[in-house]
Scaffold this active site. Structure first.
Site, mmCIF file in Angstrom:
data_model
loop_
_atom_site.group_PDB
_atom_site.id
_atom_site.type_symbol
_atom_site.label_atom_id
_atom_site.label_comp_id
_atom_site.label_asym_id
_atom_site.label_seq_id
_atom_site.Cartn_x
_atom_site.Cartn_y
_atom_site.Cartn_z
ATOM 1 N N CYS A 114 0.827 -1.221 0.000
ATOM 2 C CA CYS A 114 0.000 0.000 0.000
ATOM 3 C C CYS A 114 0.856 1.264 0.000
ATOM 4 O O CYS A 114 0.438 2.312 -0.475
ATOM 5 C CB CYS A 114 -0.920 0.014 1.208
ATOM 6 S SG CYS A 114 -1.851 -1.502 1.364
ATOM 7 N N HIS A 276 -4.032 6.835 0.794
ATOM 8 C CA HIS A 276 -4.186 5.505 0.197
ATOM 9 C C HIS A 276 -5.606 5.046 0.489
ATOM 10 O O HIS A 276 -6.089 5.170 1.612
ATOM 11 C CB HIS A 276 -3.159 4.545 0.811
ATOM 12 C CG HIS A 276 -3.527 3.111 0.613
ATOM 13 N ND1 HIS A 276 -3.765 2.587 -0.628
ATOM 14 C CD2 HIS A 276 -3.723 2.101 1.504
ATOM 15 C CE1 HIS A 276 -4.083 1.306 -0.501
ATOM 16 N NE2 HIS A 276 -4.069 0.992 0.779
ATOM 17 N N ASN A 306 -9.850 -1.041 -2.968
ATOM 18 C CA ASN A 306 -8.457 -0.787 -2.589
ATOM 19 C C ASN A 306 -7.547 -1.328 -3.689
ATOM 20 O O ASN A 306 -7.479 -2.537 -3.897
ATOM 21 C CB ASN A 306 -8.187 -1.483 -1.245
ATOM 22 C CG ASN A 306 -6.759 -1.334 -0.758
ATOM 23 O OD1 ASN A 306 -5.864 -0.944 -1.513
ATOM 24 N ND2 ASN A 306 -6.532 -1.668 0.500
HETATM 25 O O1 UT7 Z 1 -4.622 -1.430 2.182
HETATM 26 C C1 UT7 Z 1 -3.999 -2.229 3.123
HETATM 27 C C2 UT7 Z 1 -4.391 -1.850 4.470
HETATM 28 N N1 UT7 Z 1 -5.635 -2.505 4.820
HETATM 29 C C3 UT7 Z 1 -6.451 -1.929 5.634
HETATM 30 O O2 UT7 Z 1 -6.206 -0.825 6.062
HETATM 31 C C4 UT7 Z 1 -7.666 -2.718 6.077
HETATM 32 C C5 UT7 Z 1 -7.998 -2.375 7.491
HETATM 33 N N2 UT7 Z 1 -9.121 -3.164 8.002
HETATM 34 C C6 UT7 Z 1 -10.377 -2.987 7.565
HETATM 35 O O3 UT7 Z 1 -10.618 -2.178 6.683
HETATM 36 C C7 UT7 Z 1 -11.462 -3.749 8.241
HETATM 37 O O4 UT7 Z 1 -10.922 -4.485 9.314
HETATM 38 C C8 UT7 Z 1 -12.218 -4.749 7.300
HETATM 39 C C9 UT7 Z 1 -13.087 -3.955 6.310
HETATM 40 C C10 UT7 Z 1 -11.253 -5.625 6.577
HETATM 41 C C11 UT7 Z 1 -13.161 -5.642 8.118
HETATM 42 O O5 UT7 Z 1 -14.068 -4.852 8.842
HETATM 43 P P1 UT7 Z 1 -14.241 -5.085 10.413
HETATM 44 O O6 UT7 Z 1 -15.288 -4.172 10.841
HETATM 45 O O7 UT7 Z 1 -12.901 -4.974 11.064
HETATM 46 O O8 UT7 Z 1 -14.791 -6.581 10.459
HETATM 47 P P2 UT7 Z 1 -14.163 -7.870 11.159
HETATM 48 O O9 UT7 Z 1 -13.013 -8.389 10.396
HETATM 49 O O10 UT7 Z 1 -13.995 -7.580 12.628
HETATM 50 O O11 UT7 Z 1 -15.367 -8.896 11.001
HETATM 51 C C12 UT7 Z 1 -16.654 -8.642 11.596
HETATM 52 C C13 UT7 Z 1 -17.603 -9.725 11.128
HETATM 53 C C14 UT7 Z 1 -17.071 -11.142 11.309
HETATM 54 O O12 UT7 Z 1 -18.143 -11.965 11.654
HETATM 55 P P3 UT7 Z 1 -18.395 -12.380 13.188
HETATM 56 O O13 UT7 Z 1 -17.143 -13.100 13.620
HETATM 57 O O14 UT7 Z 1 -18.613 -11.093 13.926
HETATM 58 O O15 UT7 Z 1 -19.608 -13.246 13.108
HETATM 59 C C15 UT7 Z 1 -16.620 -11.501 9.909
HETATM 60 O O16 UT7 Z 1 -16.652 -12.900 9.664
HETATM 61 O O17 UT7 Z 1 -17.882 -9.567 9.730
HETATM 62 C C16 UT7 Z 1 -17.635 -10.810 9.059
HETATM 63 N N3 UT7 Z 1 -17.182 -10.517 7.712
HETATM 64 C C17 UT7 Z 1 -18.019 -10.333 6.684
HETATM 65 N N4 UT7 Z 1 -19.359 -10.394 6.596
HETATM 66 C C18 UT7 Z 1 -19.908 -10.148 5.399
HETATM 67 C C19 UT7 Z 1 -15.911 -10.335 7.276
HETATM 68 N N5 UT7 Z 1 -15.911 -10.045 5.969
HETATM 69 C C20 UT7 Z 1 -17.212 -10.041 5.575
HETATM 70 C C21 UT7 Z 1 -17.842 -9.806 4.348
HETATM 71 N N6 UT7 Z 1 -19.188 -9.870 4.303
HETATM 72 N N7 UT7 Z 1 -17.159 -9.496 3.234
#
Ligand code: UT7
Length: 349
Positions: A114, A276, A306
């Protein structure tokens, strides 16, 4: 000492638009979840066979070179940033040199994910400032769509990434207080495995808990690339999203303020911040923390997802094409991502 300026900028977004609803065909997700958590509405995917990271880089570079008023033959150094190269090796730099029929110039590949574009920009900036080169092509391009896990298992990553390319031509400028004022690069490898694609690689022990002494040479060789890896889906990127998010919202403001302090400037002096495009929620957090107005922050993750090394030059290019950037404006570029690496650059356009 002459500073370097962006003399031309270009971008390329593949034609194929993939909406959040299109992804429902492959995985258990929803438009609502993706928009709420990331801001992304759609992304672009490169043509499966006809387009590569290099061909997209070439498309963006062609526009940047034309806008700089030069030809590909005038370029005297290439810096190509990507995490999704056409080949494991050689890198995309030489493939672009060949495709654009450039002279036998140096071609450097940058692997800072990134932050790749800002690392590349910073390297180019140094070569211009020392007087070594006069026309440097800096490219950021990604074809993520080829290497993502489209099953529900990979949904936290696959819904985020998109394909595309951006490029700039750097040239020296004699105008005082114009061009790239400073760049700031950082890393912290402690968290290298929190956002990474481990395989194929020479690490051998990240995907097995057994001791390496238990394996013979042939089995060790298999650790680079094996059927088991495919069966266990170990050839896809891994991300601990919440951990990356937490660090990103800390490091983005920090590295932006570092650039401003270095130049005796304030957030209010910024005409446009181009972060980014990792997550709209991260950009909004940074905007709030720095007290920036909506018109001071360029966001286009909604359309492209992204695009890693391509996201900053694409967003910068769109801001410029939309007429938001005029001569003399202060532009701040900032990134955070895998490594962890983070970086910023301050430019007087
Ligand atoms: O460019 C490189 C740098 N990258 C970043 O800066 C990314 C930084 N992180 C993020 O943007 C966020 O962490 C994400 C968008 C990747 C994820 O969002 P989050 O709010 O942190 O979600 P999470 O990973 O804590 O997951 C919450 C829930 C989980 O379910 P449970 O365990 O609560 O039942 C996941 O399994 O959301 C679920 N989940 C999804 N549900 C529907 C994860 N991905 C998805 C999805 N659709 N695509």
């Amino acid at each position: 000492m002459a500073l370097s300026k962006i003399a031309g900028i270009g971008m390329y977004a593949p034609q194929k638009v993939v909406t959040n609803n299109d992804l429902l065909k492959y995985m258990d997700t929803s438009d609502e979840w993706i928009q709420e958590r990331t801001g992304i509405k759609e992304r672009r995917y490169a043509h499966r066979t006809d387009e590569t990271t290099t061909t997209m880089g070439v498309a963006a570079a062609t526009i940047a070179i034309e806008r700089a008023g030069i030809t590909a033959q005038d370029i005297d150094f290439i810096i190509f940033a990507t995490l999704s190269p056409d080949y494991y090796f050689p890198g995309c730099g030489v493939l672009l040199q060949r495709a654009m029929k450039m002279k036998e110039i140096g071609a450097l590949d940058v692997r800072n994910q990134c932050s790749g574009f800002l690392y590349a920009l910073s390297v180019g900036d140094q070569f211009i400032k020392t007087g070594m080169y006069k026309n440097i092509l800096v490219v950021g391009a990604e074809k993520h769509s080829f290497g993502l896990d489209f099953s529900t298992r990979g949904r936290n990553i696959s819904v985020i990434f998109g394909d595309g390319a951006g490029a700039v031509v750097l040239q020296p400028t004699e105008e005082a207080d114009r061009g790239i004022l400073s760049t700031h690069l950082h890393s912290d490898g402690e968290s290298a495995e929190l956002l990474a694609m481990y395989n194929p690689g020479t690490h051998a022990n990240h995907w097995t808990e057994q001791k390496l002494a238990d394996f013979d040479d042939a089995e060790i060789a298999e650790m680079f690339m094996s059927h088991a890896m495919i069966d266990k889906a170990q050839l896809f990127p891994y991300m601990d999203g919440p951990a990356v998010f937490k660090k990103a919202v800390e490091k983005f403001p920090e590295v932006i303020m570092e650039a401003l302090h270095k130049n005796g400037l304030q957030p209010t002096d910024i005409k446009i911040l181009v972060p980014h495009q990792a997550n709209l929620r991260i950009s909004q957090f940074v905007q709030k923390k720095l007290g920036l107005r909506d018109d001071q922050v360029q966001n286009n993750i909604q359309k492209y997802g992204n695009t890693t090394a391509a996201s900053i030059p694409i967003a910068l290019c769109e801001a410029w094409e939309e007429g938001k950037i005029k001569e003399g404006d202060l532009i701040c570029l900032a990134s955070f991502g895998s490594g962890f690496t983070w970086a910023s650059a301050l430019l007087r356009w």
